[in-house]
Design a protein around this motif. Structure first.
Motif, PDB file in Angstrom:
ATOM      1  N   THR A 149       0.900  -1.248  -0.001  1.00  0.00           N
ATOM      2  CA  THR A 149      -0.007  -0.069  -0.023  1.00  0.00           C
ATOM      3  C   THR A 149       0.944   1.410   0.032  1.00  0.00           C
ATOM      4  O   THR A 149       2.043   1.232   0.495  1.00  0.00           O
ATOM      5  CB  THR A 149      -0.796   0.016   1.176  1.00  0.00           C
ATOM      6  N   VAL A 151      -2.419   5.177   2.748  1.00  0.00           N
ATOM      7  CA  VAL A 151      -3.426   4.213   2.776  1.00  0.00           C
ATOM      8  C   VAL A 151      -3.572   3.405   3.964  1.00  0.00           C
ATOM      9  O   VAL A 151      -2.363   2.957   4.519  1.00  0.00           O
ATOM     10  CB  VAL A 151      -3.082   3.085   1.312  1.00  0.00           C
ATOM     11  N   HIS A 152      -4.587   3.103   4.419  1.00  0.00           N
ATOM     12  CA  HIS A 152      -4.846   2.490   5.821  1.00  0.00           C
ATOM     13  C   HIS A 152      -5.011   0.845   5.484  1.00  0.00           C
ATOM     14  O   HIS A 152      -5.479   0.515   4.198  1.00  0.00           O
ATOM     15  CB  HIS A 152      -6.081   2.770   6.298  1.00  0.00           C
ATOM     16  N   TYR A 164     -10.623  -4.384  -1.130  1.00  0.00           N
ATOM     17  CA  TYR A 164     -10.239  -3.044  -0.729  1.00  0.00           C
ATOM     18  C   TYR A 164     -11.494  -2.222  -0.534  1.00  0.00           C
ATOM     19  O   TYR A 164     -12.640  -2.478  -1.304  1.00  0.00           O
ATOM     20  CB  TYR A 164      -9.446  -2.411  -1.961  1.00  0.00           C
ATOM     21  N   TYR A 217     -12.825   1.753  -0.626  1.00  0.00           N
ATOM     22  CA  TYR A 217     -12.505   3.187  -0.533  1.00  0.00           C
ATOM     23  C   TYR A 217     -13.878   3.856  -0.269  1.00  0.00           C
ATOM     24  O   TYR A 217     -14.958   3.830  -0.478  1.00  0.00           O
ATOM     25  CB  TYR A 217     -12.256   3.653  -1.877  1.00  0.00           C
ATOM     26  N   ASN A 265      -2.208   2.217  -8.130  1.00  0.00           N
ATOM     27  CA  ASN A 265      -3.155   3.293  -8.238  1.00  0.00           C
ATOM     28  C   ASN A 265      -4.570   2.767  -8.848  1.00  0.00           C
ATOM     29  O   ASN A 265      -5.325   3.710  -9.140  1.00  0.00           O
ATOM     30  CB  ASN A 265      -2.613   4.581  -8.611  1.00  0.00           C
ATOM     31  N   ARG A 271      -7.707   3.828  -6.501  1.00  0.00           N
ATOM     32  CA  ARG A 271      -7.666   5.147  -6.405  1.00  0.00           C
ATOM     33  C   ARG A 271      -8.029   5.984  -7.601  1.00  0.00           C
ATOM     34  O   ARG A 271      -8.671   7.159  -7.853  1.00  0.00           O
ATOM     35  CB  ARG A 271      -6.577   5.953  -5.903  1.00  0.00           C
ATOM     36  N   PRO A 317      -5.063   9.215  -0.869  1.00  0.00           N
ATOM     37  CA  PRO A 317      -4.826   7.803  -0.187  1.00  0.00           C
ATOM     38  C   PRO A 317      -5.616   7.565   0.856  1.00  0.00           C
ATOM     39  O   PRO A 317      -5.984   6.616   1.342  1.00  0.00           O
ATOM     40  CB  PRO A 317      -3.411   7.686   0.079  1.00  0.00           C
ATOM     41  N   LEU A 320      -8.642   5.030   1.183  1.00  0.00           N
ATOM     42  CA  LEU A 320      -8.374   3.548   0.843  1.00  0.00           C
ATOM     43  C   LEU A 320      -8.013   2.754   2.056  1.00  0.00           C
ATOM     44  O   LEU A 320      -7.065   2.987   2.745  1.00  0.00           O
ATOM     45  CB  LEU A 320      -7.146   3.713  -0.296  1.00  0.00           C
ATOM     46  N   TYR A 321      -8.714   1.614   2.465  1.00  0.00           N
ATOM     47  CA  TYR A 321      -8.516   0.672   3.353  1.00  0.00           C
ATOM     48  C   TYR A 321      -8.239  -0.741   2.592  1.00  0.00           C
ATOM     49  O   TYR A 321      -8.956  -1.169   1.693  1.00  0.00           O
ATOM     50  CB  TYR A 321      -9.457   0.446   4.167  1.00  0.00           C
ATOM     51  N   SER A 337      -2.177  -0.563  -4.828  1.00  0.00           N
ATOM     52  CA  SER A 337      -3.169   0.125  -5.003  1.00  0.00           C
ATOM     53  C   SER A 337      -3.107   1.288  -4.261  1.00  0.00           C
ATOM     54  O   SER A 337      -3.906   2.154  -4.209  1.00  0.00           O
ATOM     55  CB  SER A 337      -4.440  -0.471  -4.596  1.00  0.00           C
TER      56      SER A 337
END
Lengths: 268, 268
Positions: free
Chosen positions: B51, B55-56, B113, B115, B197, B200, B237, B240-241, B268
């Motif tokens: 990541t 990003v988490h 993922y 978002y 990416n 995102r 970012p 995003l998880y 990502s």
């Protein structure tokens, strides 16, 4: 004077609490500064609840008197722009014009709070400061059963801070529900007003029930003891969120209302 | 060597990303340091997804090889204690013993993922850094319809970073669902692997659809252009998880697997 009602969200972790104080930045001070920057008015605003340091809000309600009339839309945008510039963790979710009889604190019919507990083995990374981390396994059904012994009109001496300034320890608790979704345990509390530390005292005591250390009858006995020493440990502020305030559809005159409503503070 | 599989949560905002880098603290580095402190082992761990900064993760998966056998329970507690001491925003949610054939990256069947977009007028206070703040009103149904034009096996050149190191821009997108709950719009994406990416880029493009600036057909045309310049702006970012990774019940030998599985990175 033009009165505005605002709904406010904040992350309480960097503030000494809602109320302006000598010892550090407050949410009230942050909003008053934003109003000064936007309008030039030096104002003293009032919130529906004086939340403690570290306590968050998704729906704190505030009233403010400004010297000129604003479009609520423009006032919201101006305040949010100044709050953002100042690096505050405060956002104005909504602004409406309010009658002079509307008082964010004294017109309130019901206040709604949420207390979030995350019960799991691993410490919190994403939710650090946003929930109470409890490493033990908890039975939320026992917590809910114990909570029901607290609902209703009671002397809540056991569950209020020694610093509570309210004249009376009697309150009517409308709702205290405990639900679970995965690791997250949510306690939802509703009352016209709360005593200082009341919800955090409930949360700390219900945790003992959830862990199996107290039965619902023990919680009832603690209530009936009317003794602060009978309370479980007070839960940390991190998990507490001031969610919503209900007002009458027709806002009554404040002078009338103070006669029928307990005017004690809401210092949960 | 004893291999362990770990599920990891982190707040990506203070890290340069998953991967160890010269220019600042990484999540990988934080975990490797905790392993060194706990075990004395100097290890290089591998994650299922590399990541980016900010990003988490709620469910990054990692494998690590340690020189001695640990009880998974004790290893989890020791790592969490060291991570906490070091002030890291990283938590080890689970540890299990793994076969030598388990590889967090190369054994992965599917990556999931999320978002998160918060669409409202006021900036974010409680969710700052945890979601993409979009001040405009968005139609999530149009976003979902547009997303469906991207599902399936396609050349995703439009939706990958110019820095993407994958050999092929072809991926099979299993799921791209857009749902709404109040102000919160959630995009859920599933594929065996993603391009750098990619999610995102999807989120930034779907935002244009949600605002009514692009139709679902415009999104399809952007995909078919196979041209990075046809993509909408890449979303930040913050929203995003990395949620979950699925593995085969019987973990296959890695050497076998690299022949049948695309070994490109998941950035990502």
């Amino acid at each position: 004077m033009f009165r505005y009602r605002m709904i406010v969200e904040y992350d309480g972790s960097q503030y000494v609490g809602w109320q302006r104080q000598e010892n550090g930045p407050s949410v009230q001070g942050a909003i008053e500064k934003a109003i000064l920057s936007a309008s030039g008015d030096v104002v003293s605003i009032r919130g529906a609840g004086r939340t403690d340091s570290g306590v968050h809000a998704m729906g704190q309600v505030v009233h403010a008197d400004l010297s000129r009339e604003w479009s609520p839309f423009k006032l919201q945008n101006a305040l949010n722009a100044h709050l953002r510039l100042a690096g505050e963790r405060v956002a104005i979710l909504d602004v409406t014009s309010a009658s002079e009889f509307f008082d964010a604190r004294f017109s309130a019919l019901r206040r709604h709070y949420l207390y979030r507990i995350i019960s799991r083995r691993a410490p919190l990374a994403l939710e650090a400061g946003k929930a109470w981390f409890v490493a033990k396994t908890m039975d939320h059904e026992v917590m809910h059963a114990a909570a029901q012994t607290l609902v209703g009109k009671h002397d809540f001496t056991t569950f209020r801070s020694a610093h509570c300034q309210a004249n009376s320890p009697v309150r009517t608790l409308d709702r205290l529900d405990v639900t679970r979704s995965g690791d997250l345990i949510e306690i939802r509390a509703t009352a016209q007003s709360f005593l200082h530390n009341q919800i955090r005292s409930f949360a700390g005591t219900l945790k003992l029930a959830g862990e199996g250390r107290w039965t619902p009858d023990d919680v009832r006995a603690a209530l009936e003891a009317r003794d602060r020493k009978a309370c479980g440990p007070v839960a940390p502020p991190d998990g507490l969120y001031f969610m919503q305030v209900d007002y009458p559809d027709v806002i009554v005159d404040r002078r009338q209302e103070t006669e029928t409503t307990d005017d004690d503070d809401d210092l949960s």
